[in-house]
Design a protein around this motif. Sequence first.
Motif, PDB file in Angstrom:
ATOM      1  N   THR A   1       0.794  -5.237   2.113  1.00 18.22           N
ATOM      2  CA  THR A   1      -0.588  -5.676   2.202  1.00 18.22           C
ATOM      3  C   THR A   1      -0.618  -7.070   2.816  1.00 18.22           C
ATOM      4  O   THR A   1       0.436  -7.682   3.061  1.00 18.22           O
ATOM      5  CB  THR A   1      -1.231  -5.725   0.809  1.00 18.22           C
ATOM      6  N   GLU A   2      -1.813  -7.607   3.037  1.00 16.87           N
ATOM      7  CA  GLU A   2      -1.908  -8.980   3.541  1.00 16.87           C
ATOM      8  C   GLU A   2      -1.277  -9.948   2.557  1.00 16.87           C
ATOM      9  O   GLU A   2      -0.533 -10.860   2.941  1.00 16.87           O
ATOM     10  CB  GLU A   2      -3.371  -9.349   3.787  1.00 16.87           C
ATOM     11  N   ALA A   3      -1.536  -9.734   1.267  1.00 21.75           N
ATOM     12  CA  ALA A   3      -0.912 -10.573   0.241  1.00 21.75           C
ATOM     13  C   ALA A   3       0.599 -10.390   0.254  1.00 21.75           C
ATOM     14  O   ALA A   3       1.366 -11.342   0.047  1.00 21.75           O
ATOM     15  CB  ALA A   3      -1.477 -10.227  -1.136  1.00 21.75           C
TER      16      ALA A   3
ATOM     17  N   GLU B   1       7.091 -13.985   2.963  1.00 22.88           N
ATOM     18  CA  GLU B   1       7.567 -15.203   3.623  1.00 22.88           C
ATOM     19  C   GLU B   1       8.027 -16.230   2.600  1.00 22.88           C
ATOM     20  O   GLU B   1       9.082 -16.850   2.747  1.00 22.88           O
ATOM     21  CB  GLU B   1       6.450 -15.786   4.497  1.00 22.88           C
TER      22      GLU B   1
ATOM     23  N   HIS C   1       2.533  -9.702   2.850  1.00 26.51           N
ATOM     24  CA  HIS C   1       3.120 -10.449   3.969  1.00 26.51           C
ATOM     25  C   HIS C   1       3.270 -11.925   3.619  1.00 26.51           C
ATOM     26  O   HIS C   1       4.294 -12.550   3.914  1.00 26.51           O
ATOM     27  CB  HIS C   1       2.250 -10.297   5.216  1.00 26.51           C
ATOM     28  N   ILE C   2       2.242 -12.484   2.990  1.00 26.26           N
ATOM     29  CA  ILE C   2       2.286 -13.902   2.610  1.00 26.26           C
ATOM     30  C   ILE C   2       3.377 -14.140   1.584  1.00 26.26           C
ATOM     31  O   ILE C   2       4.172 -15.089   1.688  1.00 26.26           O
ATOM     32  CB  ILE C   2       0.915 -14.343   2.053  1.00 26.26           C
ATOM     33  N   TYR C   3       3.446 -13.241   0.594  1.00 22.64           N
ATOM     34  CA  TYR C   3       4.424 -13.418  -0.484  1.00 22.64           C
ATOM     35  C   TYR C   3       5.848 -13.202   0.027  1.00 22.64           C
ATOM     36  O   TYR C   3       6.786 -13.859  -0.429  1.00 22.64           O
ATOM     37  CB  TYR C   3       4.113 -12.444  -1.617  1.00 22.64           C
TER      38      TYR C   3
ATOM     39  N   GLU D   1       0.877  -1.169   0.000  1.00 16.65           N
ATOM     40  CA  GLU D   1       0.000   0.000   0.000  1.00 16.65           C
ATOM     41  C   GLU D   1       0.914   1.218   0.000  1.00 16.65           C
ATOM     42  O   GLU D   1       1.735   1.375   0.894  1.00 16.65           O
ATOM     43  CB  GLU D   1      -0.908   0.008   1.237  1.00 16.65           C
TER      44      GLU D   1
END
Length: 304
Positions: free
Chosen positions: A59-61, A67, A63-65, A50
């Motif tokens: 973004t939430e995506a 990792e 954070h996942i990406y 963002e």
Amino acid sequence: MDKLSALTMFVATADHGSFSRAAEHLGKTPSALTKAVAHLEGELGARLFERSTRRMALTEAGHIYLEGARQALQNLHEAADEIDQLQSELRGSLRLSAPPSFGPAFLNEASIGFLRAHPQIRLQVDLNEAFVDLVEGGYDLALRDGPIDLPGLIARPLTENRILLCASPDYLQRNPLPVLPETFAQHDWLIYRHPALNRNYWWLRLGEQRLRIEQPAPRLTSDSYDFLLAHLLAGQGLQFCPQWSAAPYLASGQLVQLLGEYRLEPDALGPWVHALYLSHRRSTHKVRAFIEHLTAFLGARGLS
């Protein structure tokens, strides 16, 4: 765009919190990092950051990406290191954790041999009783005789953790009373204290028979196994010892095994000593080489 470069630039941007600082760290232009992140976002169909004029945040995506990207880069780095080491002599650092008693029993000599065989290796060995977290501690492997059913770890058995009742010839000469479960209370005892071990009784097996034996009042107790072993060798009492520790003293005649027909249940310390290492490092050449060296060392002494 090169995917590896794009992932590297994305991780650097997330770590530094801005394109400009990440670009300075990598020696690239901010526009190159902006394009790399935009390329990944277009490929994924999701925004990773963002952005505003004042700040940027994952973004939430994102954070996942992040990792997954970190793990992918780490795996590629380790794979490249493995390939490099397969084609050349082992080198670099290897960090190991083990209980203090493993040092004089077998680890000291085994480590000396490993360093002689691999002069480019830097070995760090931390001897402590704590069951360390390999990830948080930055360890490559640990040697343990405790719990092994831990997530993310591979356990390879090294040597049986068989427990033997031992005494020195000097003690047995000074105390000729036969050593039997029913005469335990009439002997001097050296007892190792450990949080995982029962303080009140032992379980002995004789064939199919299982005996619950009350622990006698000890002459000496300690949380240091090596401290007790010194007193055992000096003839100060009876002690239960792991076979991997007692073997050289039994071979030299400094200790005598008693009640060989009985088996002491190993309690919470478990029936085997294991090498534990992280599952994502299962192919690490340095880890594998050390475990194979230690296995061969123990096998040569009849302890594998």
